[in-house]
Motif scaffolding. Structure first.
Motif, PDB file in Angstrom:
ATOM      1  N   GLU A  40      35.127  48.017  49.944  1.00  0.00           N
ATOM      2  CA  GLU A  40      33.868  48.555  50.447  1.00  0.00           C
ATOM      3  C   GLU A  40      34.461  49.888  51.015  1.00  0.00           C
ATOM      4  O   GLU A  40      35.032  50.375  51.984  1.00  0.00           O
ATOM      5  CB  GLU A  40      33.447  48.000  51.773  1.00  0.00           C
ATOM      6  CG  GLU A  40      32.615  46.448  51.219  1.00  0.00           C
ATOM      7  CD  GLU A  40      32.276  45.870  52.298  1.00  0.00           C
ATOM      8  OE1 GLU A  40      31.264  45.468  52.386  1.00  0.00           O
ATOM      9  OE2 GLU A  40      33.325  45.289  53.162  1.00  0.00           O
ATOM     10  N   GLY A  41      34.134  51.048  50.030  1.00  0.00           N
ATOM     11  CA  GLY A  41      34.749  52.314  50.459  1.00  0.00           C
ATOM     12  C   GLY A  41      36.063  52.418  50.155  1.00  0.00           C
ATOM     13  O   GLY A  41      36.786  51.982  49.124  1.00  0.00           O
ATOM     14  N   ASP A  42      36.861  52.868  51.316  1.00  0.00           N
ATOM     15  CA  ASP A  42      38.301  52.723  51.239  1.00  0.00           C
ATOM     16  C   ASP A  42      39.094  51.481  51.891  1.00  0.00           C
ATOM     17  O   ASP A  42      40.175  51.316  51.919  1.00  0.00           O
ATOM     18  CB  ASP A  42      38.943  54.047  52.036  1.00  0.00           C
ATOM     19  CG  ASP A  42      38.542  55.236  51.143  1.00  0.00           C
ATOM     20  OD1 ASP A  42      38.476  55.335  49.953  1.00  0.00           O
ATOM     21  OD2 ASP A  42      38.824  56.460  51.973  1.00  0.00           O
ATOM     22  N   VAL A  43      38.214  50.623  52.392  1.00  0.00           N
ATOM     23  CA  VAL A  43      38.501  49.495  53.031  1.00  0.00           C
ATOM     24  C   VAL A  43      38.488  48.128  52.031  1.00  0.00           C
ATOM     25  O   VAL A  43      37.749  47.847  51.054  1.00  0.00           O
ATOM     26  CB  VAL A  43      37.561  49.154  54.012  1.00  0.00           C
ATOM     27  CG1 VAL A  43      37.797  47.789  54.929  1.00  0.00           C
ATOM     28  CG2 VAL A  43      37.406  50.202  55.050  1.00  0.00           C
ATOM     29  N   LEU A  44      39.929  47.518  51.765  1.00  0.00           N
ATOM     30  CA  LEU A  44      40.030  46.412  50.969  1.00  0.00           C
ATOM     31  C   LEU A  44      39.955  45.033  52.030  1.00  0.00           C
ATOM     32  O   LEU A  44      40.724  45.122  53.159  1.00  0.00           O
ATOM     33  CB  LEU A  44      41.109  46.531  50.332  1.00  0.00           C
ATOM     34  CG  LEU A  44      41.513  47.501  49.322  1.00  0.00           C
ATOM     35  CD1 LEU A  44      42.741  47.262  48.816  1.00  0.00           C
ATOM     36  CD2 LEU A  44      40.599  47.323  48.189  1.00  0.00           C
ATOM     37  N   THR A  45      39.110  43.906  51.765  1.00  0.00           N
ATOM     38  CA  THR A  45      39.089  42.969  52.691  1.00  0.00           C
ATOM     39  C   THR A  45      39.517  41.855  51.808  1.00  0.00           C
ATOM     40  O   THR A  45      38.720  41.407  50.649  1.00  0.00           O
ATOM     41  CB  THR A  45      37.710  42.541  52.891  1.00  0.00           C
ATOM     42  OG1 THR A  45      37.269  43.722  53.895  1.00  0.00           O
ATOM     43  CG2 THR A  45      37.856  41.399  54.010  1.00  0.00           C
TER      44      THR A  45
ATOM     45  N   GLY B 245      28.667  43.581  44.317  1.00  0.00           N
ATOM     46  CA  GLY B 245      29.498  44.462  45.053  1.00  0.00           C
ATOM     47  C   GLY B 245      30.608  44.767  44.277  1.00  0.00           C
ATOM     48  O   GLY B 245      30.936  44.468  42.880  1.00  0.00           O
ATOM     49  N   LYS B 246      31.746  45.631  44.821  1.00  0.00           N
ATOM     50  CA  LYS B 246      32.969  45.924  44.198  1.00  0.00           C
ATOM     51  C   LYS B 246      34.037  44.889  44.685  1.00  0.00           C
ATOM     52  O   LYS B 246      33.808  44.699  45.757  1.00  0.00           O
ATOM     53  CB  LYS B 246      33.106  47.574  44.614  1.00  0.00           C
ATOM     54  CG  LYS B 246      34.465  47.952  43.649  1.00  0.00           C
ATOM     55  CD  LYS B 246      34.820  49.397  43.983  1.00  0.00           C
ATOM     56  CE  LYS B 246      33.927  50.517  43.393  1.00  0.00           C
ATOM     57  NZ  LYS B 246      34.313  51.767  43.732  1.00  0.00           N
ATOM     58  N   TYR B 247      34.952  44.647  43.748  1.00  0.00           N
ATOM     59  CA  TYR B 247      36.085  43.594  43.991  1.00  0.00           C
ATOM     60  C   TYR B 247      37.288  44.320  43.335  1.00  0.00           C
ATOM     61  O   TYR B 247      36.956  45.025  42.389  1.00  0.00           O
ATOM     62  CB  TYR B 247      35.815  42.399  43.300  1.00  0.00           C
ATOM     63  CG  TYR B 247      34.384  41.649  44.290  1.00  0.00           C
ATOM     64  CD1 TYR B 247      34.786  40.894  45.428  1.00  0.00           C
ATOM     65  CD2 TYR B 247      33.218  41.729  44.038  1.00  0.00           C
ATOM     66  CE1 TYR B 247      33.738  40.237  46.019  1.00  0.00           C
ATOM     67  CE2 TYR B 247      32.171  41.549  44.700  1.00  0.00           C
ATOM     68  CZ  TYR B 247      32.508  40.539  45.701  1.00  0.00           C
ATOM     69  OH  TYR B 247      31.467  39.856  46.412  1.00  0.00           O
ATOM     70  N   GLN B 248      38.134  43.439  43.648  1.00  0.00           N
ATOM     71  CA  GLN B 248      39.473  43.951  43.156  1.00  0.00           C
ATOM     72  C   GLN B 248      40.289  42.569  42.896  1.00  0.00           C
ATOM     73  O   GLN B 248      40.583  41.855  43.948  1.00  0.00           O
ATOM     74  CB  GLN B 248      40.342  44.829  43.854  1.00  0.00           C
ATOM     75  CG  GLN B 248      41.846  45.174  43.354  1.00  0.00           C
ATOM     76  CD  GLN B 248      42.313  46.524  44.492  1.00  0.00           C
ATOM     77  OE1 GLN B 248      41.775  47.604  44.440  1.00  0.00           O
ATOM     78  NE2 GLN B 248      43.149  46.130  45.156  1.00  0.00           N
ATOM     79  N   LEU B 249      41.014  42.431  41.675  1.00  0.00           N
ATOM     80  CA  LEU B 249      41.853  41.341  41.483  1.00  0.00           C
ATOM     81  C   LEU B 249      43.248  41.945  41.300  1.00  0.00           C
ATOM     82  O   LEU B 249      43.419  42.995  40.784  1.00  0.00           O
ATOM     83  CB  LEU B 249      41.496  40.588  40.298  1.00  0.00           C
ATOM     84  CG  LEU B 249      40.366  39.641  40.314  1.00  0.00           C
ATOM     85  CD1 LEU B 249      39.892  39.215  38.651  1.00  0.00           C
ATOM     86  CD2 LEU B 249      40.597  38.508  40.919  1.00  0.00           C
ATOM     87  N   VAL B 250      44.343  41.292  42.042  1.00  0.00           N
ATOM     88  CA  VAL B 250      45.724  41.644  41.792  1.00  0.00           C
ATOM     89  C   VAL B 250      46.504  40.590  41.364  1.00  0.00           C
ATOM     90  O   VAL B 250      46.442  39.431  41.815  1.00  0.00           O
ATOM     91  CB  VAL B 250      46.115  42.019  43.348  1.00  0.00           C
ATOM     92  CG1 VAL B 250      47.704  42.720  42.989  1.00  0.00           C
ATOM     93  CG2 VAL B 250      45.278  43.406  43.847  1.00  0.00           C
ATOM     94  N   PHE B 251      47.074  40.870  40.047  1.00  0.00           N
ATOM     95  CA  PHE B 251      48.065  39.946  39.541  1.00  0.00           C
ATOM     96  C   PHE B 251      49.444  40.101  39.572  1.00  0.00           C
ATOM     97  O   PHE B 251      49.827  41.498  39.238  1.00  0.00           O
ATOM     98  CB  PHE B 251      47.406  39.732  37.944  1.00  0.00           C
ATOM     99  CG  PHE B 251      46.072  39.512  37.596  1.00  0.00           C
ATOM    100  CD1 PHE B 251      45.524  38.288  37.454  1.00  0.00           C
ATOM    101  CD2 PHE B 251      45.000  40.569  37.692  1.00  0.00           C
ATOM    102  CE1 PHE B 251      44.466  37.633  36.822  1.00  0.00           C
ATOM    103  CE2 PHE B 251      43.870  40.119  37.272  1.00  0.00           C
ATOM    104  CZ  PHE B 251      43.418  38.869  36.998  1.00  0.00           C
TER     105      PHE B 251
END
Length: 117
Positions: free
Chosen positions: A28-33, A59-65
């Motif tokens: 959410e913007g510059d915030v990663l939860t 919404g927008k998401y991020q996966l980190v492998f």
């Protein structure tokens, strides 16, 4: 009901990427939860969807492998500073009831992804 799934293929060895830690974040913007951490199974997939049901929302998401740790566990010499350490994929979920599948094809020096089915 919408869901998010993933899997990892180790293109260096031609096998599923087993026991890879995957972290999921909402952006959410510059915030990663951070929402959760899961690991891939023997088939390179997670045992359950990464998101589903009430947890799933547009919404927008991020996966980190965490791929460097995986390759180190496979006795691959990555040198002192691995070229790929964590592979980050940022993407959007735009349909409430859709199935989004985010596969990762990875080697120590390259990766690709796409929206799968």
């Amino acid at each position: 009901m919408g869901k998010l799934t993933t899997h990892v293929l180790d293109t260096m060895h031609g096998v599923p990427g087993a026991n890879i830690q995957v972290d999921l974040f909402r952006v959410e913007g510059d915030v990663l939860t951070k929402l959760k951490s899961v690991s891939t199974n023997f088939d390179g997939r997670t045992d359950a969807p990464v998101l589903e049901g009430a947890e799933f929302s547009v919404g927008k998401y991020q996966l980190v492998f965490h791929v460097a740790q995986y390759y180190e566990n496979q006795d691959v010499d990555l040198g002192e500073t691995p070229f790929l350490d964590d592979v980050v994929i940022r993407f959007g979920l735009g349909e409430e009831g859709a199935h989004y599948h985010v596969p990762l094809l990875v080697s120590p020096y390259s990766f690709s992804t796409y929206r799968g089915s």
